[in-house]
Design a protein around this motif. Structure first.
Motif, short mmCIF file in Angstrom:
data_model
loop_
_atom_site.label_atom_id
_atom_site.label_comp_id
_atom_site.label_asym_id
_atom_site.label_seq_id
_atom_site.Cartn_x
_atom_site.Cartn_y
_atom_site.Cartn_z
N THR A 227 0.83 -1.20 0.00
CA THR A 227 0.00 0.00 0.00
C THR A 227 0.86 1.24 0.00
O THR A 227 1.87 1.31 0.71
CB THR A 227 -0.95 0.02 1.22
OG1 THR A 227 -1.66 1.26 1.25
CG2 THR A 227 -0.19 -0.14 2.52
N TYR A 255 -3.10 3.53 -3.18
CA TYR A 255 -3.53 2.26 -3.74
C TYR A 255 -3.17 1.13 -2.79
O TYR A 255 -2.29 1.25 -1.92
CB TYR A 255 -2.89 2.01 -5.11
CG TYR A 255 -1.51 1.40 -5.07
CD1 TYR A 255 -1.34 0.01 -5.07
CD2 TYR A 255 -0.37 2.20 -5.02
CE1 TYR A 255 -0.07 -0.55 -5.02
CE2 TYR A 255 0.89 1.64 -4.98
CZ TYR A 255 1.04 0.27 -4.98
OH TYR A 255 2.29 -0.28 -4.93
N GLY A 257 -2.38 -3.00 -3.30
CA GLY A 257 -2.19 -4.11 -4.22
C GLY A 257 -1.94 -5.39 -3.47
O GLY A 257 -1.46 -5.38 -2.33
N SER A 282 -4.29 -11.96 -8.39
CA SER A 282 -3.77 -10.66 -7.95
C SER A 282 -4.89 -9.64 -8.01
O SER A 282 -5.97 -9.89 -8.57
CB SER A 282 -2.60 -10.21 -8.83
OG SER A 282 -3.03 -10.06 -10.18
N ARG A 284 -5.82 -5.03 -7.29
CA ARG A 284 -5.35 -3.69 -6.98
C ARG A 284 -6.56 -2.76 -6.82
O ARG A 284 -7.53 -2.86 -7.57
CB ARG A 284 -4.42 -3.17 -8.09
CG ARG A 284 -3.90 -1.76 -7.88
CD ARG A 284 -3.06 -1.32 -9.06
NE ARG A 284 -2.65 0.08 -8.91
CZ ARG A 284 -1.39 0.47 -8.79
NH1 ARG A 284 -0.43 -0.43 -8.79
NH2 ARG A 284 -1.10 1.75 -8.67
N ASP A 286 -7.32 1.46 -6.42
CA ASP A 286 -6.78 2.82 -6.47
C ASP A 286 -7.85 3.81 -6.06
O ASP A 286 -9.02 3.68 -6.46
CB ASP A 286 -6.30 3.15 -7.89
CG ASP A 286 -5.06 2.39 -8.27
OD1 ASP A 286 -3.95 2.92 -8.09
OD2 ASP A 286 -5.19 1.22 -8.74
#
Length: 503
Positions: A227, A255, A257, A282, A284, A286
């Motif tokens: 982060t 963000y 991730g 994975s 993410r 934002d």
């Protein structure tokens, strides 16, 4: 020449040394900065005892109390964090090492007036952290904390009273390999910069309802979390609510991730056992939020999911490729329009053959992956500040749409593909936005799909004749089982499809 270079190097080293000395912090200065940060958010920090022991400032019986009373929501809340001891040791190089007692307790209570009764919620949590260390450096006005925490364990319970059904909640979380830094600068605006990582996170939450004999457990794990974030806030002590902070010029940007993740929900409902599971390679998230702009985006790599319930005789399972959601828009009242974005992507969605067998037992339909893409941009003009009390009481539309660009719209399903693109502007002088411009739509595979649906008995033959008639009126052939149509929006509300008037 040589003496000039030596003099220059001497001046540089002298400036570096002066900066290093100026950047030194003491234990008392670090403690003062910590207290100020809490105070900015409306919290009160107290200690039972504060004493010096050589190079170490020892704070005993530390408590951080935050109280809120929101009359408009008829809610009162209080939280208290306490720890037995906090040590700030000056290391002799201008930095301060911060360590604390292994256990930190947090108690939160809230009371909300709901109709004729008051609903109270109490949460008790304990965090255990072994060998966690933070090293403070910099200057009193701008302190950086380099943090290392090999393992942190959080355990808690929550109970609710004042309702007919009062489920209890128990949660736990384990965080491994946490490291990074946080930088706090005090000035006209309080600025916080952070960059943290965590090798693994595991958590579980159990909800039980004794009155209904139901219980559910949600558990999950995530690897390689990262982060980064910055925040700028003009905080007024005692007024740390969201609207006050946004009115003061607050900004949050950052963000989160993560790598491989897995989530499981299992339990017992009135109908029987329930099990849900999802996993992703994975992901993410934002975020950008300030008085001018809101921007929120989520991305996920390839993922899988499954669900089993008493209502379905087999597990519902599937997989999906990359997915994305993003929404960005201006939020400040303005006389000028500003850009916005709305995007949704779900690629290569597949489901198990058991599900296909429900409505295609003979396998006549294409079982190809499905894809949905919506990519829109344009401009709009906010008519009010979105983060204001005026927004909560607004009766009309909050913004005026001025343009829409259809960059890409696509739906691929059952062997057919519908895609489109175009651009529109809007005339708002009529009270209702009137579109001007055109959108082009392309369709392939529709005839083959309709033939299969008729053969399966899912669609009557006369309905396919109606669809073909409509395609003949408003679309042009563009190849084998392919059609194209341009939808035009003209002044006066006129709408044409390939020259044929619709409205």
């Amino acid at each position: 020449m040589k003496s000039t270079r030596l003099a220059s190097l001497g001046a540089i080293f002298s400036l570096m040394g002066t900066t290093a000395l100026y950047a030194d912090v003491t234990a008392e200065q670090v403690w003062e900065s910590i207290q100020k940060t809490y105070a900015d958010y409306g919290s009160v920090v107290t200690t039972e005892k504060s004493e010096r022991s050589g190079d170490t400032l020892i704070l005993s019986g530390l408590k951080v109390v935050t109280e809120q009373n929101q009359e408009e929501l008829q809610m009162q809340a209080r939280s208290e964090m306490s720890l037995d001891e906090l040590r700030l040791r000056e290391r002799g190089d201008g930095t301060v090492e911060i360590t604390s007692a292994e256990k930190i307790t947090m108690v939160t209570s809230s009371a909300v007036q709901a109709e004729q009764e008051t609903v109270t919620t109490n949460m008790n949590m304990v965090m255990t952290q072994a060998n966690s260390v933070a090293v403070a450096s910099g200057s009193p006005e701008k302190i950086r904390y380099d943090i290392t925490a090999p393992e942190m364990v959080l355990e808690g319970t929550m109970e609710t009273s004042g309702t007919d059904q009062a489920p209890a909640l128990t949660l736990s979380a384990t965080m491994n390999g946490t490291s990074g830094y946080q930088e706090v600068a005090h000035g006209e605006m309080t600025e916080i910069l952070s960059d943290m990582s965590m090798s693994a996170l595991k958590f579980s939450m159990e909800v039980s309802d004794p009155t209904a004999s139901e219980n559910f457990t949600m558990s999950g794990q995530m690897a390689d979390l990262r982060t980064e974030g910055t925040s700028r806030m003009n905080l007024v002590p005692g007024k740390a609510d969201f609207l006050s902070m946004m009115a003061g010029g607050a900004e949050v940007k950052g963000y989160v991730g993560y790598g491989a993740s897995k989530f499981v929900i299992e339990g017992t409902a009135a109908e029987g056992p329930v099990y849900m599971e999802s996993a992703a390679e994975s992901g993410r998230i934002d975020v950008l939020l300030n008085g001018e702009t809101f921007d929120y985006g989520v991305k996920s790599g390839p993922s899988t999911f499954s669900l089993s319930t008493p209502d379905v005789p087999f597990p519902i399972a599937g997989a999906m490729g990359d997915s994305e959601f993003r929404l960005a828009a201006p939020v400040a009242k303005s006389e000028e329009a500003a850009p916005y974005t709305a995007k949704l992507t779900m690629k290569d969605l597949t489901v198990s053959e058991d599900i296909w067998g429900l409505f295609d037992p003979t396998g006549q339909l294409p079982h190809d992956p499905a894809t949905l893409i919506i990519d829109l941009t344009g401009s709009l003009r906010p008519l009010v500040d979105f983060f204001s009390e005026e927004m909560a009481t607004l009766e009309g539309p909050p913004a005026e749409l001025q343009s829409l660009d259809v960059n890409k719209v696509q739906l691929t399903l059952l062997g057919a593909d519908l895609s489109g693109k175009g651009a529109l502007t809007f005339d708002n002088t009529m009270g209702v936005p009137m579109p001007l411009g055109s959108i082009t739509l392309d369709l392939t595979g529709s005839n083959a799909l309709m033939e299969k649906l008729v053969a399966m008995g899912m669609v009557p033959q006369d309905q396919t004749m109606f669809v073909n008639m409509m395609l003949g009126l408003y679309a042009k052939p563009a190849g084998d089982d392919a059609y194209t149509s341009t939808i035009e929006f003209n002044e006066g509300g006129e709408i044409l499809a390939n020259g044929q008037r619709i409205q």
